[in-house]
Design an enzyme around this catalytic site. Structure first.
Site, mmCIF file in Angstrom:
data_model
loop_
_atom_site.group_PDB
_atom_site.id
_atom_site.type_symbol
_atom_site.label_atom_id
_atom_site.label_comp_id
_atom_site.label_asym_id
_atom_site.label_seq_id
_atom_site.Cartn_x
_atom_site.Cartn_y
_atom_site.Cartn_z
ATOM 1 C CG ASP A 80 -1.738 1.268 1.335
ATOM 2 O OD1 ASP A 80 -2.867 1.297 0.828
ATOM 3 O OD2 ASP A 80 -1.229 2.246 1.932
ATOM 4 C CB VAL A 121 -3.418 1.808 -2.335
ATOM 5 C CG1 VAL A 121 -3.191 0.899 -3.542
ATOM 6 C CG2 VAL A 121 -3.060 3.240 -2.687
ATOM 7 C CG ASP A 122 -3.347 -2.761 0.866
ATOM 8 O OD1 ASP A 122 -2.972 -3.172 -0.248
ATOM 9 O OD2 ASP A 122 -2.618 -2.785 1.874
ATOM 10 C CG MET A 123 -8.768 -0.209 3.096
ATOM 11 S SD MET A 123 -9.078 1.056 4.347
ATOM 12 C CE MET A 123 -10.845 0.915 4.530
#
Length: 389
Positions: free
Chosen positions: A156, A184-186
């Site tokens: 991320d 970004v991960d989410m």
């Protein structure tokens, strides 16, 4: 890890008995860390039967603390409800045989292994596709499987740096700054869900599954609005603006006589209402501030004038009064205050389940088939449909 022996009865979110929009869809979640597990949790919240396969030692995020509860980090609890857990060593022939059998019963597979890992084990997408043409395979990766950065691992914070997000985050006079959550991960997990739902919809017509490719790099770039649009139009490199919006003003945190507030004034009518409420109607007639474009250009002159007028007000009452007359404003709350807010409770955005689990509720509200909370994290399950959902 011991199974959760408490009954999985929701305390909040009483719609737990609802079938859910994805009832009957079986999801095999082979992922770990964040993007993939979040996608699996969202699908599970909306009724999918999700079986999460973890290595014998469990998902890495079980150790990502403190805080811990019974030796498991809070990080893990936030991403793994509405799943049942099975522990398999996929590097061993027995684990590979078992996961093949699970894939045969699944509608969706979610995985985020390093490129080539599942192929080495003989259970990759291309290897399984001829045998299971119905299967929707959701691959979450850093950069995709090909191209200049293809197959490289992605994280991320590194993607925030590479995708330009850090360059436009932070104070104007400060250094580039990571967004204070794994955005970004989410968003990659959310994009993975969108892709799975699109593929399920298309499969209803064709009867065929397909690969859903959700890459952190693509998702990071997709977050660049309006900065990318500004650059495409002007050719000028976007700059950090702190809490202020690059295109609109006042869209910023401003000081008051008490707590600060955030204003999000998007049009001339809202600005006129704001000026009238604070006893400064002449500001709306000033040529420097009479239109949205001019307010943005002359923001450095406008901000101190507003803060001077706000000096006789406290933030929370001022924000409440402005919202009541149609001017977007908010007091700046911390996490505890936000999660304790009465509207948070009203929107069922904090969920409690038996055994002491608390987590964030599902943000998507469906009228006939709402989300439900059936399995607390760490619920053990041997296979799909192992007991009532």
């Amino acid at each position: 890890m011991q199974a959760n022996t408490q009954a999985d009865t929701p305390i909040a979110g009483a719609q737990g008995a609802a079938a859910g929009a994805l009832a009957g869809i079986r999801v095999l979640d082979l992922s770990r860390i964040l993007g993939g597990p979040l996608a699996g949790q969202i699908l599970g919240d909306h009724g999918a039967d999700v079986l999460k396969v973890e290595p014998p030692q469990g998902d890495d995020t079980r150790a990502w603390g403190p805080p811990f509860k019974d030796g498991v980090a809070s990080y893990y609890f936030g991403l793994n409800r509405n799943k049942r857990i099975q522990h398999l060593d996929l590097s061993a022939p027995e684990g590979q045989q078992r996961v093949r059998a699970l894939m045969a019963r699944a509608d969706v597979v979610i995985e985020n292994f390093k490129a080539g890992t599942m192929e080495k084990w003989g259970i990759g997408w291309e290897q399984m596709r001829p045998e299971l043409p119905h299967l929707i395979w959701c691959r979450v990766s850093g950069f995709g499987s090909d191209g200049p950065l293809g197959a490289l691992p992605g994280y991320d914070a590194a993607i925030q740096a590479m995708a330009g997000l850090m360059s436009i985050n932070g104070e104007a006079s400060g250094e580039p700054l990571r967004v204070g959550l794994p955005v970004v991960d989410m968003v990659t997990g959310m994009n993975a869900v969108i892709g799975v739902l699109l593929a399920l919809h298309e499969r209803a017509r064709s009867g065929l599954g397909q690969l859903v490719d959700a890459a952190l790099y693509d998702s990071g770039l997709s977050l660049l609005h309006p900065h990318a649009a500004n650059w495409f139009t002007s050719g000028e490199a976007p700059q950090r603006t702190g809490n202020a919006h690059p295109n609109i003003y006042p869209y910023d945190v401003l000081r008051t006589g008490g707590a600060p507030i955030f204003l999000a004034v998007g049009n001339d009518r809202q600005f006129a209402l704001l000026c009238s409420h604070i006893g400064q109607p002449q500001l709306a007639q000033d040529a420097r501030f009479a239109s949205a474009g001019q307010r943005s250009v002359h923001r450095h002159a406008l901000k101190p004038l507003l803060e001077q007028a706000f000096a006789g007000h406290d933030g929370q009452p001022l924000a409440d009064a402005l919202m009541a007359i149609g001017v977007p404003a908010a007091a700046v709350l911390d996490v505890q205050q936000a999660l304790s807010h009465p509207h948070t409770q009203h929107r069922e955005m904090v969920v409690q389940m038996a055994g002491g689990y608390r987590g964030l509720g599902a943000p998507v509200k469906l009228g006939r088939t709402p989300a439900s909370y059936r399995h607390a994290p760490l619920t053990e399950g041997r296979h799909f449909l192992d007991g009532a959902l």
